[in-house]
Motif scaffolding. Structure first.
Motif, PDB file in Angstrom:
ATOM      1  N   GLU A 118       0.837  -1.191   0.000  1.00  0.00           N
ATOM      2  CA  GLU A 118       0.000   0.000   0.000  1.00  0.00           C
ATOM      3  C   GLU A 118       0.876   1.246   0.000  1.00  0.00           C
ATOM      4  O   GLU A 118       2.052   1.202   0.313  1.00  0.00           O
ATOM      5  N   GLU A 119       0.271   2.379  -0.343  1.00  0.00           N
ATOM      6  CA  GLU A 119       0.968   3.655  -0.296  1.00  0.00           C
ATOM      7  C   GLU A 119       0.195   4.594   0.609  1.00  0.00           C
ATOM      8  O   GLU A 119      -1.023   4.562   0.666  1.00  0.00           O
ATOM      9  N   GLY A 120       0.938   5.440   1.304  1.00  0.00           N
ATOM     10  CA  GLY A 120       0.278   6.416   2.166  1.00  0.00           C
ATOM     11  C   GLY A 120      -0.152   5.827   3.495  1.00  0.00           C
ATOM     12  O   GLY A 120       0.232   4.738   3.877  1.00  0.00           O
ATOM     13  N   GLU A 154      -6.735  14.070  -2.325  1.00  0.00           N
ATOM     14  CA  GLU A 154      -5.518  14.755  -2.765  1.00  0.00           C
ATOM     15  C   GLU A 154      -4.812  15.402  -1.579  1.00  0.00           C
ATOM     16  O   GLU A 154      -3.587  15.324  -1.455  1.00  0.00           O
ATOM     17  N   GLY A 157      -2.899  13.047   0.387  1.00  0.00           N
ATOM     18  CA  GLY A 157      -1.729  12.479  -0.273  1.00  0.00           C
ATOM     19  C   GLY A 157      -1.956  11.060  -0.771  1.00  0.00           C
ATOM     20  O   GLY A 157      -1.002  10.330  -1.036  1.00  0.00           O
ATOM     21  N   LEU A 158      -3.226  10.668  -0.943  1.00  0.00           N
ATOM     22  CA  LEU A 158      -3.525   9.332  -1.443  1.00  0.00           C
ATOM     23  C   LEU A 158      -3.307   9.285  -2.953  1.00  0.00           C
ATOM     24  O   LEU A 158      -3.460  10.282  -3.652  1.00  0.00           O
ATOM     25  N   THR A 159      -2.954   8.123  -3.450  1.00  0.00           N
ATOM     26  CA  THR A 159      -2.708   7.971  -4.876  1.00  0.00           C
ATOM     27  C   THR A 159      -4.024   7.842  -5.636  1.00  0.00           C
ATOM     28  O   THR A 159      -5.079   7.552  -5.051  1.00  0.00           O
ATOM     29  N   ALA A 160      -3.943   8.028  -6.949  1.00  0.00           N
ATOM     30  CA  ALA A 160      -5.130   7.862  -7.792  1.00  0.00           C
ATOM     31  C   ALA A 160      -5.653   6.437  -7.708  1.00  0.00           C
ATOM     32  O   ALA A 160      -6.871   6.207  -7.715  1.00  0.00           O
ATOM     33  N   VAL A 161      -4.753   5.470  -7.592  1.00  0.00           N
ATOM     34  CA  VAL A 161      -5.160   4.064  -7.480  1.00  0.00           C
ATOM     35  C   VAL A 161      -5.937   3.837  -6.188  1.00  0.00           C
ATOM     36  O   VAL A 161      -6.976   3.158  -6.174  1.00  0.00           O
ATOM     37  N   GLN A 162      -5.450   4.393  -5.091  1.00  0.00           N
ATOM     38  CA  GLN A 162      -6.151   4.250  -3.815  1.00  0.00           C
ATOM     39  C   GLN A 162      -7.538   4.877  -3.882  1.00  0.00           C
ATOM     40  O   GLN A 162      -8.523   4.297  -3.408  1.00  0.00           O
TER      41      GLN A 162
END
Length: 242
Positions: A118-120, A154, A157-162
């Motif tokens: 995961e990111e963020g 946004e 800081g979440l990604t577009a995928v998330q």
């Protein structure tokens, strides 16, 4: 002490202060619980959910009975604490500070490293998921609500995928939405999809949510999320082996 009692006390402490009460509340959470990471994260999560829910309702311009019902369902509020929650909700709706401040402050408070794959910050995903659930309670996430939620994501800081994965749990339907919920490509093998499904089940167990700061009063988020994950797997799991 209930998380809502803690919020009530903090609100009373700030009652005489001018300016943005909720902005000051977020800062007070950071300083008052600097030595208690668990409580700080639980209170911060609660403030973010309530304040951003109020701002979303104001952005949309209409608060439906279904959205109020969803709000009450996600926020498992003891009867004697309802006043504290709706006091903060009312303050946030009237507050001169924009939602950007709350979202940015929440991101700053979130120090948890991302889980594997995961990111963020997972806690921010939990907040956005809860907001989506409230927005879609009347059967549709309206255009202005979706724009609001995209801006919050946004700021987080979440990604577009998330963001697309969360949106799919609440907006998309059919196989395309199911693949998005699981975060897999339609060309993935059955084994790959199953591994992803089991990973999501582990990551969204109530114990894992509690560990990253989601209060017990908000565990309805985990229940709703698991319904979507299980439904997605029930759909694409059959497709993958057919």
């Amino acid at each position: 002490m209930s998380i809502f009692s803690t919020l009530g006390q903090l609100l009373r402490d700030l009652a005489q202060q001018g300016g943005s009460v909720v902005e000051a509340l977020v800062e007070r959470v950071r300083t008052a619980f600097s030595g208690d990471r668990e409580t700080r994260r639980r209170v911060a999560f609660s403030v973010a959910m309530i304040a951003l829910s109020a701002k979303m309702a104001r952005a949309d311009g209409v608060v439906t009975p279904a959205e109020i019902s969803a709000f009450r369902r996600i926020f498992l509020i003891p009867p004697d604490e309802i006043q504290n929650v709706f006091r903060l909700y009312s303050i946030a709706q009237q507050d001169t500070a924009g939602f950007e401040i709350y979202a940015s402050r929440m991101r700053a408070l979130c120090e948890e490293p991302p889980a594997e794959g995961e990111e963020g910050c997972a806690l921010l995903v939990d907040v956005l998921d809860g907001l989506f659930h409230i927005a879609g309670a009347d059967g549709v996430v309206h255009e202005r609500e979706l724009a609001f939620l995209a801006e919050v994501a946004e700021r987080f800081g979440l990604t577009a995928v998330q963001f697309e994965r969360i949106r799919a749990r609440h907006v998309d339907g059919g196989e395309a939405g199911a693949y998005a919920v699981l975060g897999v490509d339609p060309s993935a093998s059955h084994d790959e999809m199953r591994r992803r499904y089991l990973h999501l089940v582990r990551e969204n167990h109530p114990d894992r949510l509690a560990a990253r700061g989601v209060p017990a009063e908000f565990m309805a988020i985990a229940t709703e999320r698991m319904k979507a994950i299980n439904a997605a797997w029930a759909m694409v799991g059959r497709v993958a082996v057919s």
